[in-house]
Design a protein around this motif. Structure first.
Motif, PDB file in Angstrom:
ATOM      1  N   CYS A   1      -9.524   5.870  -1.332  1.00  0.00           N
ATOM      2  CA  CYS A   1      -8.303   5.166  -0.915  1.00  0.00           C
ATOM      3  C   CYS A   1      -7.033   5.731  -1.547  1.00  0.00           C
ATOM      4  O   CYS A   1      -5.935   5.211  -1.325  1.00  0.00           O
ATOM      5  CB  CYS A   1      -8.431   3.682  -1.238  1.00  0.00           C
ATOM      6  SG  CYS A   1      -9.755   2.866  -0.325  1.00  0.00           S
ATOM      7  N   SER A   2      -7.180   6.805  -2.318  1.00  0.00           N
ATOM      8  CA  SER A   2      -6.029   7.464  -2.935  1.00  0.00           C
ATOM      9  C   SER A   2      -5.155   8.078  -1.847  1.00  0.00           C
ATOM     10  O   SER A   2      -5.643   8.777  -0.968  1.00  0.00           O
ATOM     11  CB  SER A   2      -6.519   8.545  -3.903  1.00  0.00           C
ATOM     12  OG  SER A   2      -5.430   9.267  -4.415  1.00  0.00           O
ATOM     13  N   GLY A   3      -3.864   7.781  -1.901  1.00  0.00           N
ATOM     14  CA  GLY A   3      -2.933   8.322  -0.920  1.00  0.00           C
ATOM     15  C   GLY A   3      -2.764   7.461   0.307  1.00  0.00           C
ATOM     16  O   GLY A   3      -1.862   7.686   1.102  1.00  0.00           O
TER      17      GLY A   3
ATOM     18  N   ARG B   1       0.841  -1.197   0.000  1.00  0.00           N
ATOM     19  CA  ARG B   1       0.000   0.000   0.000  1.00  0.00           C
ATOM     20  C   ARG B   1       0.872   1.241   0.000  1.00  0.00           C
ATOM     21  O   ARG B   1       1.965   1.243   0.565  1.00  0.00           O
ATOM     22  CB  ARG B   1      -0.903   0.008   1.228  1.00  0.00           C
ATOM     23  CG  ARG B   1      -1.952  -1.081   1.242  1.00  0.00           C
ATOM     24  CD  ARG B   1      -2.678  -1.137   2.582  1.00  0.00           C
ATOM     25  NE  ARG B   1      -3.063   0.170   3.057  1.00  0.00           N
ATOM     26  CZ  ARG B   1      -4.324   0.585   3.216  1.00  0.00           C
ATOM     27  NH1 ARG B   1      -5.320  -0.230   2.945  1.00  0.00           N
ATOM     28  NH2 ARG B   1      -4.573   1.790   3.653  1.00  0.00           N
ATOM     29  N   TRP B   2       0.363   2.281  -0.588  1.00  0.00           N
ATOM     30  CA  TRP B   2       1.074   3.552  -0.661  1.00  0.00           C
ATOM     31  C   TRP B   2       1.519   4.022   0.731  1.00  0.00           C
ATOM     32  O   TRP B   2       2.604   4.548   0.909  1.00  0.00           O
ATOM     33  CB  TRP B   2       0.172   4.587  -1.334  1.00  0.00           C
ATOM     34  CG  TRP B   2       0.829   5.898  -1.564  1.00  0.00           C
ATOM     35  CD1 TRP B   2       0.619   7.056  -0.871  1.00  0.00           C
ATOM     36  CD2 TRP B   2       1.811   6.212  -2.557  1.00  0.00           C
ATOM     37  NE1 TRP B   2       1.414   8.064  -1.369  1.00  0.00           N
ATOM     38  CE2 TRP B   2       2.155   7.559  -2.409  1.00  0.00           C
ATOM     39  CE3 TRP B   2       2.441   5.470  -3.553  1.00  0.00           C
ATOM     40  CZ2 TRP B   2       3.078   8.202  -3.216  1.00  0.00           C
ATOM     41  CZ3 TRP B   2       3.360   6.103  -4.364  1.00  0.00           C
ATOM     42  CH2 TRP B   2       3.675   7.449  -4.194  1.00  0.00           C
TER      43      TRP B   2
ATOM     44  N   PHE C   1      -1.311   9.405  -7.805  1.00  0.00           N
ATOM     45  CA  PHE C   1      -1.233   9.695  -9.235  1.00  0.00           C
ATOM     46  C   PHE C   1      -1.942   8.606 -10.040  1.00  0.00           C
ATOM     47  O   PHE C   1      -2.753   8.909 -10.924  1.00  0.00           O
ATOM     48  CB  PHE C   1       0.228   9.824  -9.687  1.00  0.00           C
ATOM     49  CG  PHE C   1       0.386   9.906 -11.174  1.00  0.00           C
ATOM     50  CD1 PHE C   1       0.062  11.080 -11.854  1.00  0.00           C
ATOM     51  CD2 PHE C   1       0.826   8.813 -11.907  1.00  0.00           C
ATOM     52  CE1 PHE C   1       0.180  11.158 -13.241  1.00  0.00           C
ATOM     53  CE2 PHE C   1       0.957   8.887 -13.287  1.00  0.00           C
ATOM     54  CZ  PHE C   1       0.635  10.055 -13.954  1.00  0.00           C
ATOM     55  N   LEU C   2      -1.662   7.352  -9.724  1.00  0.00           N
ATOM     56  CA  LEU C   2      -2.303   6.254 -10.456  1.00  0.00           C
ATOM     57  C   LEU C   2      -3.807   6.224 -10.217  1.00  0.00           C
ATOM     58  O   LEU C   2      -4.583   5.967 -11.147  1.00  0.00           O
ATOM     59  CB  LEU C   2      -1.679   4.910 -10.069  1.00  0.00           C
ATOM     60  CG  LEU C   2      -0.226   4.707 -10.451  1.00  0.00           C
ATOM     61  CD1 LEU C   2       0.261   3.337  -9.975  1.00  0.00           C
ATOM     62  CD2 LEU C   2      -0.016   4.849 -11.954  1.00  0.00           C
ATOM     63  N   ALA C   3      -4.209   6.488  -8.986  1.00  0.00           N
ATOM     64  CA  ALA C   3      -5.642   6.520  -8.683  1.00  0.00           C
ATOM     65  C   ALA C   3      -6.342   7.577  -9.522  1.00  0.00           C
ATOM     66  O   ALA C   3      -7.405   7.322 -10.119  1.00  0.00           O
ATOM     67  CB  ALA C   3      -5.864   6.774  -7.191  1.00  0.00           C
ATOM     68  N   GLN C   4      -5.733   8.746  -9.619  1.00  0.00           N
ATOM     69  CA  GLN C   4      -6.315   9.834 -10.428  1.00  0.00           C
ATOM     70  C   GLN C   4      -6.388   9.446 -11.899  1.00  0.00           C
ATOM     71  O   GLN C   4      -7.367   9.741 -12.582  1.00  0.00           O
ATOM     72  CB  GLN C   4      -5.525  11.126 -10.229  1.00  0.00           C
ATOM     73  CG  GLN C   4      -6.157  12.326 -10.888  1.00  0.00           C
ATOM     74  CD  GLN C   4      -7.552  12.615 -10.370  1.00  0.00           C
ATOM     75  OE1 GLN C   4      -7.858  12.470  -9.179  1.00  0.00           O
ATOM     76  NE2 GLN C   4      -8.460  12.986 -11.249  1.00  0.00           N
TER      77      GLN C   4
ATOM     78  N   LYS D   1       6.431   0.984   1.201  1.00  0.00           N
ATOM     79  CA  LYS D   1       5.501   2.086   0.968  1.00  0.00           C
ATOM     80  C   LYS D   1       5.986   3.051  -0.105  1.00  0.00           C
ATOM     81  O   LYS D   1       7.170   3.088  -0.448  1.00  0.00           O
ATOM     82  CB  LYS D   1       5.213   2.840   2.251  1.00  0.00           C
ATOM     83  CG  LYS D   1       6.348   3.659   2.789  1.00  0.00           C
ATOM     84  CD  LYS D   1       5.874   4.377   4.053  1.00  0.00           C
ATOM     85  CE  LYS D   1       6.920   5.341   4.534  1.00  0.00           C
ATOM     86  NZ  LYS D   1       6.464   6.117   5.663  1.00  0.00           N
ATOM     87  N   GLY D   2       5.042   3.836  -0.593  1.00  0.00           N
ATOM     88  CA  GLY D   2       5.317   4.918  -1.522  1.00  0.00           C
ATOM     89  C   GLY D   2       6.135   4.490  -2.723  1.00  0.00           C
ATOM     90  O   GLY D   2       5.880   3.447  -3.326  1.00  0.00           O
ATOM     91  N   TYR D   3       7.109   5.324  -3.050  1.00  0.00           N
ATOM     92  CA  TYR D   3       7.919   5.081  -4.240  1.00  0.00           C
ATOM     93  C   TYR D   3       8.888   3.911  -4.083  1.00  0.00           C
ATOM     94  O   TYR D   3       9.545   3.529  -5.050  1.00  0.00           O
ATOM     95  CB  TYR D   3       8.667   6.353  -4.647  1.00  0.00           C
ATOM     96  CG  TYR D   3       7.742   7.437  -5.130  1.00  0.00           C
ATOM     97  CD1 TYR D   3       7.029   7.280  -6.317  1.00  0.00           C
ATOM     98  CD2 TYR D   3       7.560   8.601  -4.397  1.00  0.00           C
ATOM     99  CE1 TYR D   3       6.163   8.263  -6.758  1.00  0.00           C
ATOM    100  CE2 TYR D   3       6.698   9.590  -4.841  1.00  0.00           C
ATOM    101  CZ  TYR D   3       5.999   9.412  -6.018  1.00  0.00           C
ATOM    102  OH  TYR D   3       5.135  10.390  -6.458  1.00  0.00           O
ATOM    103  N   ASP D   4       8.967   3.326  -2.887  1.00  0.00           N
ATOM    104  CA  ASP D   4       9.772   2.110  -2.718  1.00  0.00           C
ATOM    105  C   ASP D   4       9.074   0.899  -3.355  1.00  0.00           C
ATOM    106  O   ASP D   4       9.707  -0.126  -3.581  1.00  0.00           O
ATOM    107  CB  ASP D   4      10.049   1.834  -1.234  1.00  0.00           C
ATOM    108  CG  ASP D   4      11.013   2.841  -0.634  1.00  0.00           C
ATOM    109  OD1 ASP D   4      11.785   3.468  -1.397  1.00  0.00           O
ATOM    110  OD2 ASP D   4      10.993   3.013   0.600  1.00  0.00           O
ATOM    111  N   ILE D   5       7.793   1.038  -3.598  1.00  0.00           N
ATOM    112  CA  ILE D   5       7.042  -0.008  -4.304  1.00  0.00           C
ATOM    113  C   ILE D   5       7.260   0.244  -5.795  1.00  0.00           C
ATOM    114  O   ILE D   5       7.027   1.348  -6.274  1.00  0.00           O
ATOM    115  CB  ILE D   5       5.529   0.074  -3.992  1.00  0.00           C
ATOM    116  CG1 ILE D   5       5.271   0.043  -2.477  1.00  0.00           C
ATOM    117  CG2 ILE D   5       4.773  -1.053  -4.709  1.00  0.00           C
ATOM    118  CD1 ILE D   5       3.859   0.493  -2.099  1.00  0.00           C
TER     119      ILE D   5
END
Length: 184
Positions: free
Chosen positions: A166-168, A114-115, A174-177, A124-128
């Motif tokens: 669930c965005s963020g 998850r983000w 960004f992907l959710a948008q 998390k985040g950009y580590d994914i």
């Protein structure tokens, strides 16, 4: 080489289909949704193809879990949930002997991250990896838009509202948008 890869891929897909048709259907849907997102993001043709295959195989690890747990209509116990959470690791174990799967092993492993870091393994985040974030969104979107023993499917607008909510947290914002902006 192409024929060998094709045969191996088909064998793995047959294992999934014979194990559970719902998991197979879900895998096909995730592949289609994820590859559509990847193409929308203008990723390379090779990346789109790899995401398509990774989507087909993201849940292959479930074949190592008892069907009674995977198909349980009610809430899972803590022990059952801990077993289900191992399916990304099992998937990597199954795919590791196939050299053609090497580019997307990490994506399969991370598809429940998850983000916000509250996923299966705390990444998390950009580590994914981006591709794993795409798979995670596609995986969840198919679950939201499909009937499951434990939930009714949501319509298109309700599903987009869930992605937005669930965005963020669960999803890369960004992907959710980007998904929210897709035409239905």
């Amino acid at each position: 080489m192409f024929l060998r890869v094709h045969r191996e891929l088909n064998k793995l897909l047959s294992l999934i289909k014979n194990y559970c048709r719902d998991t197979y259907r879900h895998s096909v849907n995730v592949s289609l949704i994820a590859s559509r997102i990847a193409a929308h993001l203008n990723l390379s043709e090779t990346q789109v193809d790899l995401i398509k295959v990774a989507g087909l195989l993201h849940d292959v690890g479930k074949i190592k879990i008892e069907k009674e747990i995977i198909n349980k209509p009610g809430k899972l116990t803590r022990d059952e949930w801990n077993i289900v959470k191992k399916h990304p690791e099992y998937g990597v174990d199954i795919l590791l002997p196939h050299s053609w799967a090497k580019p997307f092993l990490q994506w399969v492993y991370c598809h429940h991250e998850r983000w916000d870091g509250n996923g299966y393994f705390g990444i998390k985040g950009y580590d994914i990896p981006l591709e794993a974030r795409i798979l995670a969104l596609a995986d969840a979107f198919d679950a939201i838009t499909s009937s499951r023993p434990y939930q009714k499917k949501k319509n298109w607008q309700e599903s987009l509202n869930e992605v937005k909510r669930c965005s963020g947290t669960q999803f890369d914002p960004f992907l959710a948008q980007e998904l929210i902006q897709f035409p239905d």
